[in-house]
Every structure is written in structure tokens, then in C-alpha cells.
Motif scaffolding. Structure first.
Motif, PDB file in Angstrom:
ATOM      1  N   ALA B 112       0.836  -1.200   0.000  1.00  0.00           N
ATOM      2  CA  ALA B 112       0.000   0.000   0.000  1.00  0.00           C
ATOM      3  C   ALA B 112       0.871   1.250   0.000  1.00  0.00           C
ATOM      4  O   ALA B 112       1.148   1.832   1.032  1.00  0.00           O
ATOM      5  CB  ALA B 112      -0.934  -0.022   1.204  1.00  0.00           C
ATOM      6  N   ASP B 113       1.303   1.663  -1.160  1.00  0.00           N
ATOM      7  CA  ASP B 113       2.106   2.875  -1.317  1.00  0.00           C
ATOM      8  C   ASP B 113       1.178   4.018  -1.725  1.00  0.00           C
ATOM      9  O   ASP B 113       0.289   3.817  -2.552  1.00  0.00           O
ATOM     10  CB  ASP B 113       3.176   2.645  -2.393  1.00  0.00           C
ATOM     11  N   PRO B 114       1.354   5.217  -1.135  1.00  0.00           N
ATOM     12  CA  PRO B 114       0.452   6.327  -1.464  1.00  0.00           C
ATOM     13  C   PRO B 114       0.378   6.602  -2.973  1.00  0.00           C
ATOM     14  O   PRO B 114      -0.655   7.041  -3.470  1.00  0.00           O
ATOM     15  CB  PRO B 114       1.062   7.513  -0.735  1.00  0.00           C
ATOM     16  N   GLY B 115       1.475   6.336  -3.694  1.00  0.00           N
ATOM     17  CA  GLY B 115       1.458   6.535  -5.138  1.00  0.00           C
ATOM     18  C   GLY B 115       0.697   5.438  -5.846  1.00  0.00           C
ATOM     19  O   GLY B 115      -0.182   5.689  -6.671  1.00  0.00           O
ATOM     20  N   LEU B 116       0.999   4.191  -5.480  1.00  0.00           N
ATOM     21  CA  LEU B 116       0.396   3.055  -6.173  1.00  0.00           C
ATOM     22  C   LEU B 116      -1.112   2.989  -5.986  1.00  0.00           C
ATOM     23  O   LEU B 116      -1.838   2.619  -6.902  1.00  0.00           O
ATOM     24  CB  LEU B 116       1.018   1.744  -5.661  1.00  0.00           C
ATOM     25  N   ILE B 117      -1.597   3.285  -4.781  1.00  0.00           N
ATOM     26  CA  ILE B 117      -3.032   3.137  -4.559  1.00  0.00           C
ATOM     27  C   ILE B 117      -3.816   4.386  -4.944  1.00  0.00           C
ATOM     28  O   ILE B 117      -5.014   4.463  -4.730  1.00  0.00           O
ATOM     29  CB  ILE B 117      -3.365   2.713  -3.109  1.00  0.00           C
ATOM     30  N   GLY B 118      -3.135   5.390  -5.529  1.00  0.00           N
ATOM     31  CA  GLY B 118      -3.865   6.505  -6.129  1.00  0.00           C
ATOM     32  C   GLY B 118      -4.053   7.721  -5.239  1.00  0.00           C
ATOM     33  O   GLY B 118      -4.681   8.692  -5.666  1.00  0.00           O
ATOM     34  N   VAL B 119      -3.541   7.682  -4.015  1.00  0.00           N
ATOM     35  CA  VAL B 119      -3.726   8.815  -3.109  1.00  0.00           C
ATOM     36  C   VAL B 119      -3.009  10.051  -3.646  1.00  0.00           C
ATOM     37  O   VAL B 119      -3.564  11.155  -3.688  1.00  0.00           O
ATOM     38  CB  VAL B 119      -3.199   8.478  -1.698  1.00  0.00           C
ATOM     39  N   ALA B 120      -1.773   9.847  -4.104  1.00  0.00           N
ATOM     40  CA  ALA B 120      -0.998  10.974  -4.622  1.00  0.00           C
ATOM     41  C   ALA B 120      -1.633  11.544  -5.890  1.00  0.00           C
ATOM     42  O   ALA B 120      -1.687  12.762  -6.077  1.00  0.00           O
ATOM     43  CB  ALA B 120       0.438  10.528  -4.893  1.00  0.00           C
ATOM     44  N   ALA B 121      -2.159  10.643  -6.742  1.00  0.00           N
ATOM     45  CA  ALA B 121      -2.781  11.103  -7.985  1.00  0.00           C
ATOM     46  C   ALA B 121      -4.025  11.936  -7.689  1.00  0.00           C
ATOM     47  O   ALA B 121      -4.270  12.958  -8.344  1.00  0.00           O
ATOM     48  CB  ALA B 121      -3.141   9.914  -8.865  1.00  0.00           C
ATOM     49  N   GLY B 122      -4.801  11.501  -6.685  1.00  0.00           N
ATOM     50  CA  GLY B 122      -5.990  12.266  -6.297  1.00  0.00           C
ATOM     51  C   GLY B 122      -5.615  13.634  -5.762  1.00  0.00           C
ATOM     52  O   GLY B 122      -6.254  14.643  -6.090  1.00  0.00           O
ATOM     53  N   ALA B 123      -4.544  13.665  -4.967  1.00  0.00           N
ATOM     54  CA  ALA B 123      -4.076  14.931  -4.416  1.00  0.00           C
ATOM     55  C   ALA B 123      -3.577  15.839  -5.538  1.00  0.00           C
ATOM     56  O   ALA B 123      -3.866  17.042  -5.559  1.00  0.00           O
ATOM     57  CB  ALA B 123      -2.970  14.680  -3.393  1.00  0.00           C
ATOM     58  N   ALA B 124      -2.859  15.242  -6.497  1.00  0.00           N
ATOM     59  CA  ALA B 124      -2.312  16.040  -7.607  1.00  0.00           C
ATOM     60  C   ALA B 124      -3.438  16.631  -8.458  1.00  0.00           C
ATOM     61  O   ALA B 124      -3.385  17.796  -8.865  1.00  0.00           O
ATOM     62  CB  ALA B 124      -1.397  15.172  -8.475  1.00  0.00           C
ATOM     63  N   PHE B 125      -4.475  15.811  -8.690  1.00  0.00           N
ATOM     64  CA  PHE B 125      -5.614  16.299  -9.477  1.00  0.00           C
ATOM     65  C   PHE B 125      -6.210  17.545  -8.816  1.00  0.00           C
ATOM     66  O   PHE B 125      -6.455  18.554  -9.476  1.00  0.00           O
ATOM     67  CB  PHE B 125      -6.671  15.192  -9.613  1.00  0.00           C
ATOM     68  N   ALA B 126      -6.438  17.467  -7.504  1.00  0.00           N
ATOM     69  CA  ALA B 126      -7.037  18.595  -6.797  1.00  0.00           C
ATOM     70  C   ALA B 126      -6.115  19.812  -6.832  1.00  0.00           C
ATOM     71  O   ALA B 126      -6.574  20.944  -6.997  1.00  0.00           O
ATOM     72  CB  ALA B 126      -7.340  18.195  -5.351  1.00  0.00           C
ATOM     73  N   ALA B 127      -4.799  19.564  -6.701  1.00  0.00           N
ATOM     74  CA  ALA B 127      -3.851  20.681  -6.721  1.00  0.00           C
ATOM     75  C   ALA B 127      -3.828  21.348  -8.097  1.00  0.00           C
ATOM     76  O   ALA B 127      -3.841  22.573  -8.214  1.00  0.00           O
ATOM     77  CB  ALA B 127      -2.459  20.178  -6.343  1.00  0.00           C
ATOM     78  N   VAL B 128      -3.824  20.527  -9.142  1.00  0.00           N
ATOM     79  CA  VAL B 128      -3.822  21.064 -10.498  1.00  0.00           C
ATOM     80  C   VAL B 128      -5.107  21.848 -10.752  1.00  0.00           C
ATOM     81  O   VAL B 128      -5.111  22.898 -11.402  1.00  0.00           O
ATOM     82  CB  VAL B 128      -3.635  19.921 -11.528  1.00  0.00           C
ATOM     83  N   ALA B 129      -6.230  21.329 -10.219  1.00  0.00           N
ATOM     84  CA  ALA B 129      -7.500  22.040 -10.378  1.00  0.00           C
ATOM     85  C   ALA B 129      -7.414  23.437  -9.789  1.00  0.00           C
ATOM     86  O   ALA B 129      -7.924  24.406 -10.376  1.00  0.00           O
ATOM     87  CB  ALA B 129      -8.625  21.241  -9.707  1.00  0.00           C
ATOM     88  N   VAL B 130      -6.749  23.561  -8.633  1.00  0.00           N
ATOM     89  CA  VAL B 130      -6.613  24.882  -8.012  1.00  0.00           C
ATOM     90  C   VAL B 130      -5.757  25.798  -8.889  1.00  0.00           C
ATOM     91  O   VAL B 130      -6.068  26.973  -9.074  1.00  0.00           O
ATOM     92  CB  VAL B 130      -5.997  24.756  -6.602  1.00  0.00           C
ATOM     93  N   ILE B 131      -4.704  25.261  -9.503  1.00  0.00           N
ATOM     94  CA  ILE B 131      -3.830  26.085 -10.350  1.00  0.00           C
ATOM     95  C   ILE B 131      -4.565  26.562 -11.596  1.00  0.00           C
ATOM     96  O   ILE B 131      -4.543  27.745 -11.942  1.00  0.00           O
ATOM     97  CB  ILE B 131      -2.570  25.290 -10.742  1.00  0.00           C
ATOM     98  N   VAL B 132      -5.272  25.598 -12.242  1.00  0.00           N
ATOM     99  CA  VAL B 132      -5.887  25.933 -13.530  1.00  0.00           C
ATOM    100  C   VAL B 132      -7.179  26.727 -13.349  1.00  0.00           C
ATOM    101  O   VAL B 132      -7.439  27.687 -14.068  1.00  0.00           O
ATOM    102  CB  VAL B 132      -6.150  24.647 -14.346  1.00  0.00           C
ATOM    103  N   LEU B 133      -7.995  26.314 -12.369  1.00  0.00           N
ATOM    104  CA  LEU B 133      -9.298  26.942 -12.203  1.00  0.00           C
ATOM    105  C   LEU B 133      -9.308  27.985 -11.091  1.00  0.00           C
ATOM    106  O   LEU B 133     -10.345  28.542 -10.765  1.00  0.00           O
ATOM    107  CB  LEU B 133     -10.365  25.876 -11.911  1.00  0.00           C
ATOM    108  N   GLY B 134      -8.132  28.236 -10.508  1.00  0.00           N
ATOM    109  CA  GLY B 134      -8.046  29.166  -9.376  1.00  0.00           C
ATOM    110  C   GLY B 134      -8.499  30.569  -9.727  1.00  0.00           C
ATOM    111  O   GLY B 134      -8.967  31.301  -8.858  1.00  0.00           O
ATOM    112  N   GLY B 135      -8.335  30.967 -10.992  1.00  0.00           N
ATOM    113  CA  GLY B 135      -8.718  32.316 -11.380  1.00  0.00           C
ATOM    114  C   GLY B 135     -10.179  32.420 -11.759  1.00  0.00           C
ATOM    115  O   GLY B 135     -10.731  33.512 -11.860  1.00  0.00           O
ATOM    116  N   THR B 136     -10.832  31.267 -11.990  1.00  0.00           N
ATOM    117  CA  THR B 136     -12.217  31.316 -12.465  1.00  0.00           C
ATOM    118  C   THR B 136     -13.164  30.604 -11.502  1.00  0.00           C
ATOM    119  O   THR B 136     -13.636  31.197 -10.542  1.00  0.00           O
ATOM    120  CB  THR B 136     -12.319  30.683 -13.872  1.00  0.00           C
TER     121      THR B 136
END
Lengths: 281, 365
Positions: B112-136
Motif C-alpha cells: 500500500a504505497d500512497p502513489g500506487l493506490i492513487g492517493v498521490a494522484a488524487g491529491a495532484a488532481f485537486a492541486a492542479v484544479a486549483v492552479i488551472v481553475l483558481g482564477g475562475t
């Protein structure tokens, strides 16, 4: 044993009291108005054929299953009212099977029994003694996963003993709830296990044990509860209730029961399946 | 003592050796290894400080002392470029190592690695959403949380995915390895697609910010964002040790843990929220850096045993050590350019994961 038991604790002072417990299953009752009590100083065996309700009873006793009716009193208080930590220091549970998820040594598995306690100084000594009593001390440095089935069972038993061991004198009786503790043991260790359980009981523990071996039950159990189709079919001293009639009615087997003369244990010889198994219910 | 034990129902047979630890117990070793990791991390951090394109000598480290004079340029390189980067590496590595150990204990599975089980990917998605949609779309959120918006969003993204994976992979207290890894694949794919979609929507300037996300990098290190992330990760480090004893009980299964007096439900909640917090903050700071949470706890478990009272802090220290070391290596191996550190950890961690799979093949079914 019974005489000794009574000398220590008068009957009626049960530490575990199951009264009128019923559990509804998908197909009828899994347990129906089952009652039993376990007293300090006694080994109480629960027996019955497959599907009789033993596992259901155990789940109810360990609090993992809520009964549809009835009540369980632990030391006079309803089971759900107990603080989990306090309960863990008084009650040791041996499941039928325990899977260990990481490469622990036998010592480390047994030492996990001390988790509910805050007595680090006495702990190694308690673990050592518990392992010694289960004849697994020499296995302490070995990987648990490398042990045989019987050795694992004894290590788990040591873990349970370590869990309820108390460094200071304590009037509160520990309760052991063991699910087929001898199923994987060789003959010598079967006897040794029950001798140790008898020592535990003498020291004041109340022991509830699920058993399949009639002769072990006849030899070591102070009292017996026979479950059949979710109901208590018989309850009492082994010599009073184990006879050919009940063995045929409950298990559907023919047997010859020789009552031991003057303190000698009951001898049960299984002869084979009954020609016409009687199914009750 | 023996009289007391006798009364407690334990027969006395022979005298126990006192003072020395019983064979089979690894507690002393665990304690020493954990303590030894502290100076080792310090040493690696010093090496990290001295590594880079600008030549520095150990003497130059004196400029870090308050009130020290010295060369202005050296001072800038060490204090504003390398030190934040080394601290970031240590922080992220510690977060990944500790949360990996905690999640493995909770899932009762060393894969159970945070990367393998998708935790990091979920966190990255949310972070990217803030960067891209942060202005709108997400402007109110960013306006309200300010600098914390990125790590908080990453935490929430990580939390949702951890809960989801746990729901998918656990059944009656047992975690099926195959289901766990398959759920991880699916969640990685979904989160990856979501991130891809956002990248597609991003403008040029956002794109530059985003490129480091997928490969993971410590190059963005600067004190301001580090402070926010450090606070959140520190919170996780303070709370996670509370789960250590419960995780030890969990090694015998959920039911036995319950019989040992632990509230399994509370334990799960504690570990999932704190692991998501640590991983989310780490991802917000440095993108996805895989396999640290897999490799470090595994090696340490072999060295000191699985007692989480030691494994959690040791994995934090070991993760920090590994990442600072890997980053120093990434900066010099193709100098003057540098390797993305996520690439490096995947290069090492990937084969390690395959080796683990091979060893566990019999049990995977």
C-alpha cells in the motif's frame, strides 16, 4: 475440580452470564434463547455439531454481533457498557485462526498481548512466562510465518495468556474465551494445553472454550453446554449429560460411554454414524 | 516479582535473565536504528547543501550562522536556493515515508504505497484544479485560503481517494491485495485523465507551473510555500504516533485489534485523515514522487521489525534521508541540467516493486 471450584468461589458468582440470547439469521434463528454462565475457577466447554450456533454465540460474546434478544453480563455489567480497554485487560480471546500481516517473530506476536497494559517493566517477564507455559519459548526468535500450525496456535495462546496476566494481585477474575484452541495441536500438546488451562482456572480464571473433542471435554471441562440447532440441548457436568442417547440425538453418531470410576475421566468410544440420524427442529 | 507473578496465575519455573532483552524482541535494535537515523539525516542534509552547480566548501556553511559575514553570493545560494530545497526534500520524504508505513499498517499490506493506490494522484488532481481553475471557478476558494489553497485542496483530493480505495478494497476487515492494487490502477487512471483534461485547459503560464507536477520535482522550493506545507505535515507527524499502538494491534487483524481494546473505526479515521494530510501537502509542494512510501518502510521493517512505535518515526527519517540523497544525486548526475526526482525514484522504486510482487506472488492468488 468442581469441589475445588466451589471452595474458591461459591456458585452463582458468575463472571460471564449469557441470558436468553437470540440471534436471527437469514434462514430462521441462528441462536434461540441460549443461556449459560461461566464462573471463576471453572472450565466451561461449549460443544455442538457444525451449524449449531457456536460461532454465533462467540460473536455475540465478543461483542462483534448484536443479539436480537437477551443480554450478556460481564462481571455484572452489560457487555456494551464496558470500556474496551478495561475489558481487554480482563478478557483474552483466542480466535480459531489469526492471520499476521507482517513478518513478526513469535516473541513479538506473544508480546502484542501486552498492548492493553501500561506495565513496560514487567512485560518481558510476563511474555516470557506465558510463552514458557505454552512450550513456545524456544521458538521466540523465529518468524511466526515459518512456524507449524500447532506452534502458531500455541504462540497465539501465549499471546492470550500474556494479555490477561496481571503483574499485581487482582481480585477480578480474568476470562478466557477460546475457540478450538487444540484443533492444530499434537496429542501431547493437547493434554498440556488443557493442563495449563486447569492451572489458570485454579488461579481463578473463568474459561469458556469451544471444543470438538468429546474426550478432552469429558476429561477437563467442569461444565458443558451442548448446542444443537441454535438451542441449548443440554447443560451440566460432562458425566451427567454425555451419554449415548444425547450423542446420537445431537451429533447423529453411535457411541459407547464408559463413566470413569471414582474420579477417572469419562471414556467415549465413537462407533460410527447412527443408522437413522435424528434431526430435531 | 516472582511471588507476585505466581499469585497472578503464572507458575514460576526457573529464573528469567534480567536486564538483557529476550531473543525474538527487536525493540533495542529498533530504538538504536531510529536514533542513528537522526545524525545520518543531518549528514545527508549537509551533503545536499554542498552539492550543486556553484562550488561550495564545508567552510561556506558558516554563513548560515546568524550574524556571520561572508560572500553575499554564497550566502544567497546556500540560504535561498539550497537550504529550502534540502528542507523541502526532507519534509516531503518524511511525509511520504511515514504515511506509507501508516497506510501499510492500516491496509495490513506492504504494497500500500500512497502513489500506487492513487492517493498521490488524487491529491495532484485537486492541486492542479486549483492552479488551472483558481482564477475562475475556484476563485472564491483561493481567495479565502490564500497560500494554503493548494495544500488544502491536495489534502482533500488525497482524502477522498484514500477513503474510496479503502471502501473498494476492504471487505469485513480484510483487504484483498489484488482489489487494492486494481482499485489503485483505476483511481490513478481517472485522476490522471482529470489532470490531463485540466492541463489541456491550461494557458501557457499555467502549463509551465504544471509540468513539474507529473514528474515530481523539488526545484520549486521557496520559504513561503514551504512554511504552510511544513505546518500541515508537522500536524500529521504529531498525530500519527497516536495510531502506532493501534496499528500494532491491527497486525493480528481487525477483530483481534478490537479485542485488544482498540477502537478500529477511530484508528482507521485517524490514519486515513493524517496520511492524506501528509501526502496531500507533499504533493502540493513537489508533485508526485513515487515509491518512497513503498521502499523506505519495507527496508526498515526488515531491519527493525514492524513495531509501529519505531517504524513510523524511522520511516519518516528514512524517507527524508532517501529523498535528500536522491535530490543531491539528481542535481549532479546530468549537470548542469538536473533529473526530475520523481523519475529517479521511479527508476529505483519500480524494479523494487516488481521484486516485492515476485516475492508475494504465491500469496496474491
Amino acid at each position: 475440580m468442581s469441589a475445588l471450584t466451589q471452595a474458591i468461589d461459591p456458585p452463582g458468582d458468575s463472571v460471564l452470564e449469557v441470558s436468553g440470547v437470540s440471534v436471527r439469521g437469514q434462514r430462521g434463528w441462528r441462536l434461540q434463547e441460549a443461556s449459560l454462565s461461566v464462573m471463576p475457577g471453572e472450565i466451561h466447554a461449549v460443544m455442538g455439531p457444525n451449524g449449531a450456533g457456536k460461532s454465533t454465540l462467540l460473536s455475540v460474546l465478543s461483542g462483534t454481533l448484536e443479539p436480537d434478544a437477551g443480554e450478556i453480563l460481564f462481571d455484572g455489567h452489560p457487555l456494551p457498557a464496558w470500556c474496551p480497554g478495561m475489558l481487554a485487560r480482563r478478557r483474552g480471546i483466542l480466535p480459531q485462526e489469526t492471520t499476521v500481516s507482517f513478518p513478526l517473530t513469535a516473541w513479538e506476536v506473544a508480546a502484542l498481548g501486552r498492548l492493553p497494559h501500561a506495565t513496560p517493566l514487567e512485560d518481558p517477564e510476563i511474555v516470557r512466562r506465558a510463552m514458557h507455559r505454552m512450550d513456545v519459548l524456544h521458538l521466540a526468535p523465529q518468524r511466526y510465518s515459518d512456524l507449524s500450525g500447532g506452534e502458531r496456535q500455541r504462540v497465539q495462546m501465549a499471546r492470550v495468556l500474556a494479555q490477561v496476566a496481571r503483574p499485581a494481585p487482582d481480585p477480578a477474575a480474568p476470562v478466557l474465551r477460546l475457540d478450538e484452541p487444540s484443533s492444530a495441536l499434537d496429542l501431547r500438546h493437547q493434554f498440556e494445553l488443557f493442563e495449563r488451562m486447569r492451572d489458570e482456572a485454579r488461579a481463578g480464571s473463568a474459561i469458556l472454550v469451544i471444543l470438538h473433542d468429546l474426550n478432552l471435554a469429558g476429561r477437563y471441562a467442569d461444565r458443558l453446554t451442548l448446542l444443537h440447532d441454535g438451542r441449548v440441548a443440554a447443560q451440566g457436568r460432562p458425566r451427567d449429560i454425555l451419554d449415548a442417547t444425547i450423542l446420537e440425538r445431537v451429533w447423529g453418531v453411535r457411541a459407547r460411554v464408559t463413566p470413569g470410576a471414582a474420579g477417572a475421566p469419562l471414556q467415549i468410544h465413537l462407533l460410527g454414524p447412527a443408522h437413522e440420524p435424528v434431526r430435531v427442529g | 516479582m516472582s511471588a507476585v507473578l505466581e499469585r497472578a496465575g503464572l507458575a514460576v519455573e526457573g529464573q528469567a535473565p534480567t536486564g538483557s532483552e529476550h531473543p525474538g524482541s527487536r525493540q533495542t535494535r529498533a530504538r538504536y536504528v531510529t536514533l542513528a537515523l537522526i545524525p545520518a539525516l543531518g549528514l545527508v542534509m549537509i551533503i545536499g547543501l554542498l552539492t550543486g552547480a556553484v562550488a561550495t566548501s564545508p567552510r561556506d556553511l558558516l554563513v548560515l550562522l546568524p550574524g556571520a559575514g561572508g560572500d553575499e553570493w554564497t550566502r544567497y545560494v546556500l540560504l535561498e536556493v539550497r537550504l529550502p530545497r534540502v528542507v523541502l526534500g526532507a519534509l516531503v520524504g518524511a511525509a511520504l515515508g511515514a504515511s506509507g508505513a501508516a497506510l501499510q499498517g492500516l491496509f495490513r499490506n506492504p504494497l500500500a504505497d500512497p502513489g500506487l493506490i492513487g492517493v498521490a494522484a488524487g491529491a495532484a488532481f485537486a492541486a492542479v484544479a486549483v492552479i488551472v481553475l483558481g482564477g475562475t471557478v475556484l476563485a472564491p476558494l483561493v481567495g479565502w485560503l490564500g497560500m494554503a489553497a493548494l495544500p488544502v485542496a491536495a489534502f482533500l483530493g488525497g482524502l477522498v481517494t484514500t477513503l474510496l480505495v479503502y471502501r473498494l478494497a476492504s471487505h469485513q476487515g480484510q483487504t484483498a491485495v489484488a482489489t487494492l492494487l486494481l482499485a489503485g490502477i483505476a483511481i490513478n487512471a481517472i485522476a490522471g485523465a482529470g489532470t490531463g483534461l485540466l492541463v489541456y485547459m491550461a494557458d501557457d503560464q499555467q502549463l509551465r507551473t504544471l509540468t513539474f507536477w507529473n514528474m515530481g520535482s523539488l526545484a520549486q522550493a521557496e520559504w513561503a510555500s514551504l512554511a504552510v506545507g511544513a505546518g500541515l505535515i508537522a500536524l500529521a507527524f504529531l498525530v500519527l504516533p497516536l495510531a502506532a499502538r493501534g496499528l500494532n494491534g491491527m497486525m493480528l487483524g481487525e477483530n483481534v485489534a478490537r479485542h485488544l481494546g482498540f477502537s478500529v473505526h477511530r484508528l482507521k479515521l485517524l490514519v486515513i485523515v493524517m496520511a492524506a494530510l501528509a501526502v496531500g501537502s507533499a504533493v502540493a509542494l513537489s508533485g508526485i514522487i513515487g515509491f518512497v512510501g513503498l521502499v523506505v518502510p519495507h527496508i526498515l521493517r526488515m531491519a527493525i521489525g514492524p513495531d509501529h512505535r519505531y517504524l513510523l518515526p524511522a520511516s519518516a527519517l528514512g524517507g527524508a534521508l532517501l529523498l535528500v540523497m536522491a535530490d543531491a544525486f539528481a542535481r549532479v548526475v546530468v549537470a548542469p541540467a538536473e533529473l526530475p526526482i520523481g523519475l529517479l525514484t521511479a527508476l529505483v522504486g519500480g524494479p523494487f516493486f516488481l521484486w516485492l510482487l515476485l516475492r508475494m506472488r504465491g500469496r496474491l492468488g
